[in-house]
Design a protein around this motif. Structure first.
Motif, PDB file in Angstrom:
ATOM      1  N   GLU A 162      24.993  41.010  15.780  1.00  0.00           N
ATOM      2  CA  GLU A 162      26.407  40.981  16.145  1.00  0.00           C
ATOM      3  C   GLU A 162      26.971  39.596  15.889  1.00  0.00           C
ATOM      4  O   GLU A 162      26.237  38.600  15.816  1.00  0.00           O
ATOM      5  N   VAL A 163      28.296  39.538  15.762  1.00  0.00           N
ATOM      6  CA  VAL A 163      28.982  38.259  15.644  1.00  0.00           C
ATOM      7  C   VAL A 163      30.387  38.419  16.203  1.00  0.00           C
ATOM      8  O   VAL A 163      31.054  39.432  15.975  1.00  0.00           O
ATOM      9  N   LEU A 164      30.822  37.437  16.976  1.00  0.00           N
ATOM     10  CA  LEU A 164      32.180  37.380  17.524  1.00  0.00           C
ATOM     11  C   LEU A 164      32.840  36.129  16.990  1.00  0.00           C
ATOM     12  O   LEU A 164      32.287  35.025  17.102  1.00  0.00           O
ATOM     13  N   GLU A 165      34.028  36.283  16.397  1.00  0.00           N
ATOM     14  CA  GLU A 165      34.753  35.152  15.843  1.00  0.00           C
ATOM     15  C   GLU A 165      36.165  35.122  16.410  1.00  0.00           C
ATOM     16  O   GLU A 165      36.856  36.152  16.433  1.00  0.00           O
ATOM     17  N   VAL A 166      36.583  33.956  16.877  1.00  0.00           N
ATOM     18  CA  VAL A 166      37.941  33.757  17.382  1.00  0.00           C
ATOM     19  C   VAL A 166      38.607  32.703  16.518  1.00  0.00           C
ATOM     20  O   VAL A 166      38.052  31.616  16.301  1.00  0.00           O
ATOM     21  N   SER A 167      39.774  33.030  15.986  1.00  0.00           N
ATOM     22  CA  SER A 167      40.492  32.113  15.095  1.00  0.00           C
ATOM     23  C   SER A 167      41.935  31.941  15.574  1.00  0.00           C
ATOM     24  O   SER A 167      42.629  32.946  15.785  1.00  0.00           O
ATOM     25  N   PRO A 168      42.411  30.673  15.758  1.00  0.00           N
ATOM     26  CA  PRO A 168      41.672  29.421  15.565  1.00  0.00           C
ATOM     27  C   PRO A 168      40.514  29.271  16.551  1.00  0.00           C
ATOM     28  O   PRO A 168      40.515  29.902  17.611  1.00  0.00           O
ATOM     29  N   ASP A 169      39.545  28.442  16.162  1.00  0.00           N
ATOM     30  CA  ASP A 169      38.322  28.283  16.938  1.00  0.00           C
ATOM     31  C   ASP A 169      38.639  27.893  18.381  1.00  0.00           C
ATOM     32  O   ASP A 169      39.398  26.959  18.627  1.00  0.00           O
ATOM     33  N   THR A 170      38.062  28.654  19.323  1.00  0.00           N
ATOM     34  CA  THR A 170      38.327  28.464  20.745  1.00  0.00           C
ATOM     35  C   THR A 170      37.036  28.647  21.523  1.00  0.00           C
ATOM     36  O   THR A 170      36.245  29.538  21.207  1.00  0.00           O
ATOM     37  N   PRO A 171      36.789  27.824  22.542  1.00  0.00           N
ATOM     38  CA  PRO A 171      35.590  28.028  23.369  1.00  0.00           C
ATOM     39  C   PRO A 171      35.594  29.410  24.028  1.00  0.00           C
ATOM     40  O   PRO A 171      36.604  29.830  24.595  1.00  0.00           O
ATOM     41  N   VAL A 172      34.479  30.112  23.918  1.00  0.00           N
ATOM     42  CA  VAL A 172      34.344  31.462  24.470  1.00  0.00           C
ATOM     43  C   VAL A 172      33.026  31.550  25.223  1.00  0.00           C
ATOM     44  O   VAL A 172      31.994  31.081  24.737  1.00  0.00           O
ATOM     45  N   SER A 173      33.050  32.140  26.405  1.00  0.00           N
ATOM     46  CA  SER A 173      31.817  32.398  27.152  1.00  0.00           C
ATOM     47  C   SER A 173      31.595  33.901  27.213  1.00  0.00           C
ATOM     48  O   SER A 173      32.540  34.673  27.360  1.00  0.00           O
ATOM     49  N   VAL A 174      30.334  34.316  27.089  1.00  0.00           N
ATOM     50  CA  VAL A 174      29.970  35.732  27.125  1.00  0.00           C
ATOM     51  C   VAL A 174      29.050  35.961  28.323  1.00  0.00           C
ATOM     52  O   VAL A 174      28.043  35.268  28.475  1.00  0.00           O
TER      53      VAL A 174
END
Length: 258
Positions: A36-48
């Protein structure tokens, strides 16, 4: 069945907004996550965060125009279909974690349907027979129609207007099952062969000491579902929850067999 899921959501946030997202394929005994891959654009800190049940939520603070893309490959060949027969448990036999799914919830006022459910389905037979009688009734009496319900529509509304979409079918199925003391819960999923492609709402019922996936709409094969999350109703499984209003610009969902 080995499946690849893809989801891309583009939103506009007028100001910094806290979000909770539910896009990740769940980790569960009937579903093996391969990649799997999760991408947020523009780049933003993400916690899972991973819950005890295998559901996974991601959290972030987003602003401006943001694209969130998720892709996963899963193998769900351990998925079992609802058996042709199965016993319904009395309350004293149920695991404590199952008990909340007997109760009315925001979109599933099952206490209002006890008399109707007992009259219509109570004599159908064992637990599986009762569930199948409920599904048959819904598919005979409720039409799949867009635009007749809103995000606030309950199962009582669907029962009255006799039309709705997957979320409404699921809420009605859950409500009628709970009214018969059959534990039932909502499940969000990616769905192979769903037309048009979209996030899909289905349900699970607890019979024979296990949870069984069911598509109340009968629009997608159960073996082609990729489980995302489960909860009491749609309020628990929304793919995006925010603390401020936002605008959806575009959304695409794809599921392909590998």
């Amino acid at each position: 069945m080995r499946l690849r899921t893809k989801a891309e959501l583009k939103y506009s946030f007028a100001e910094p907004t806290q979000i909770i997202g539910l896009l990740h394929a769940a980790k569960s005994p009937d579903q093996l996550l391969l990649s799997e891959v999760l991408e947020v654009s523009p780049d933003t800190p993400v916690s899972v965060d991973e819950g005890l049940s295998g559901d996974r939520r991601f959290r972030a603070c987003l602003s401006g125009e943001v694209s969130v893309a998720y892709q996963a490959e899963v193998e769900n060949n351990a998925r079992q279909l609802l058996p042709v027969a199965g016993r319904q448990h009395v309350w004293g036999e149920l695991p404590v974690e199952v008990l909340p799914y007997l109760l009315p919830s925001r979109f599933c006022p099952s206490d209002q349907f006890q008399r109707f459910s007992q009259r219509e389905f109570g004599a159908a037979g064992d637990g599986v027979a009762r569930v199948m009688a409920i599904l048959d009734w819904i598919n005979r009496h409720v039409d799949y129609v867009h635009g007749v319900s809103t995000a606030e529509s309950t199962a009582a509304h669907t029962f009255t207007v006799r039309a709705g979409v997957c979320r409404d079918f699921t809420h009605l199925g859950i409500t009628l099952c709970r009214a018969l003391s059959i534990p039932a819960r909502a499940v969000s999923a990616y769905a192979f062969e769903l037309d048009p492609p979209d996030f899909h709402a289905v349900m699970e019922v607890y019979l024979e000491n296990d949870w069984w996936l069911i598509d109340t709409t009968r629009l997608a094969p159960v073996e082609g579902l990729v489980r995302i999350a489960h909860g009491r109703d749609a309020a628990d499984i929304a793919f995006l929850t925010t603390d401020k209003p936002c605008q959806l610009i575009n959304q695409t969902v794809q599921v392909e067999r590998l």
